[in-house]
Design a protein around this motif. Structure first.
Motif, PDB file in Angstrom:
ATOM      1  N   UNK A  66       0.836  -1.208   0.000  1.00 61.65           N
ATOM      2  CA  UNK A  66       0.000   0.000   0.000  1.00 61.65           C
ATOM      3  C   UNK A  66       0.867   1.252   0.000  1.00 61.65           C
ATOM      4  N   UNK A  67       1.910   1.169   0.801  1.00 59.18           N
ATOM      5  CA  UNK A  67       2.758   2.348   0.933  1.00 59.18           C
ATOM      6  C   UNK A  67       3.479   2.647  -0.382  1.00 59.18           C
ATOM      7  N   UNK A  68       3.922   1.596  -1.067  1.00 56.94           N
ATOM      8  CA  UNK A  68       4.577   1.807  -2.363  1.00 56.94           C
ATOM      9  C   UNK A  68       3.595   2.400  -3.360  1.00 56.94           C
ATOM     10  N   UNK A  69       2.350   1.919  -3.299  1.00 57.01           N
ATOM     11  CA  UNK A  69       1.311   2.463  -4.181  1.00 57.01           C
ATOM     12  C   UNK A  69       1.082   3.935  -3.855  1.00 57.01           C
ATOM     13  N   UNK A  70       1.092   4.232  -2.535  1.00 57.44           N
ATOM     14  CA  UNK A  70       0.923   5.631  -2.120  1.00 57.44           C
ATOM     15  C   UNK A  70       2.056   6.493  -2.664  1.00 57.44           C
ATOM     16  N   UNK A  71       3.295   5.997  -2.545  1.00 53.37           N
ATOM     17  CA  UNK A  71       4.456   6.755  -3.018  1.00 53.37           C
ATOM     18  C   UNK A  71       4.308   7.081  -4.507  1.00 53.37           C
ATOM     19  N   UNK A  72       3.827   6.110  -5.261  1.00 53.62           N
ATOM     20  CA  UNK A  72       3.657   6.338  -6.698  1.00 53.62           C
ATOM     21  C   UNK A  72       2.538   7.346  -6.973  1.00 53.62           C
TER      22      UNK A  72
END
Lengths: 127, 193
Positions: free
Chosen positions: B10-16
């Motif tokens: 989720x966090x990686x998706x948020x970063x993107x």
């Protein structure tokens, strides 16, 4: 008479208050972290100088940038000069501004409106 | 363990998505945290360097510099939500610098006491209703009558931003709870003046 010489940095101005050599100027940038304590010794200096002023005092402001907190303290300096002028001393303020800087020119005009002291606007070229 | 993996995903998706949003809004600089004198110096000097590279006219550079300093100092002086647990004194807030073809847009957001909302709203509304001459008069009145606060505020920041940009100030207050609101202010510097 005490001499004040402060070397400017990227957030504080150059200040020279030297009665012996008749140099009074503030130049550069002014956005000190603690504006009141930066200007305090400068304002105190005026109280001593008012006691034994030179025949003529020409005060040069050659600032390229100042924040609004500094603008209040610059007015306090001008008010000290006004006091001296009102006490019959020969005082002239020279407000230097880069010839392409309308905001700095306007700042000078506004100060000239507020204080009752001979005030000269001087434009200079940065090139 | 599985939960943790989902979190990271989720966090990686948020970063993107954050990256995409920053690009979409043409944001040059975004920050959330304490606004210290060092931060103000770092952001203004970084922005100055970028404007030099972009060969922005000196007058625009100076206006952007002015508005950045006043906006950032507003946060550091007027943000009310003090972190009492950590005894942090500096104001916190969000700072966003956006740039497109025609404008630089400087946005700040910070928490304030709800009791201050009305006076800030009134001051900003008053400023927005003034023309150039009116702003000059208001500035002169305020610089003469105003006193420097303990934190070094001169009560001139908003007026100065309006004077220097020649544009209206956009602002909003979002209620957080009974005691606090989130204050958002956007100043616009037009490149073609």
């Amino acid at each position: 008479m005490e001499v004040i010489k402060i070397i400017g940095t990227d957030d504080t101005p150059n200040v020279i208050l030297d009665a012996n050599n008749n140099i009074f100027e503030i130049s550069g940038r002014s956005l000190p972290e603690d504006v009141a304590s930066f200007y305090e010794p400068i304002l105190d200096w005026f109280d001593d100088y008012a006691e034994e002023t030179n025949k003529k005092t020409i005060f040069d402001f050659k600032l390229v940038y100042f924040n609004t907190a500094s603008s209040k303290l610059i007015l306090d300096i001008l008010l000290k000069l006004e006091e001296m002028y009102e006490a019959g001393k020969d005082v002239l303020v020279r407000w230097h501004f880069p010839d392409d800087d309308e905001d700095m020119e306007e700042a000078g005009e506004e100060y000239a409106d507020i204080v009752e002291v001979p005030f000269e606007q001087v434009s200079y070229s940065l090139d | 363990m599985d939960d943790n993996k989902t979190d990271i995903k989720d966090f990686l998706a948020f970063a993107y998505s954050f990256y995409k949003t920053v690009k979409e809004y043409k944001i040059n600089l975004v920050y959330e945290g304490e606004i210290t004198h060092q931060i103000i110096k770092a952001f203004t000097s970084l922005t100055e360097t970028n404007m030099e590279i972009d060969e922005e006219p000196t007058s625009i550079q100076k206006k952007v510099f002015h508005v950045m300093v006043e906006s950032l100092q507003n946060i550091s002086k007027h943000s009310d939500h003090l972190d009492t647990e950590n005894q942090r004194k500096e104001g916190r807030g969000v700072f966003i610098l956006g740039k497109n073809n025609d404008t630089y847009r400087i946005t700040t957001g910070n928490v304030i006491s709800r009791s201050n909302v009305e006076s800030i709203r009134n001051q900003l509304t008053k400023i927005n209703n003034l023309d150039k001459e009116g702003l000059k008069l208001f500035y002169k009145k305020q610089i003469k009558e105003g006193r420097l606060t303990q934190k070094g505020g001169a009560g001139l920041g908003f007026i100065d931003i309006a004077k220097k940009t020649g544009n209206k100030l956009n602002f909003n207050f979002l209620s957080l709870n009974d005691d606090y609101s989130f204050f958002v202010l956007t100043s616009t510097i037009s490149k073609n003046i």
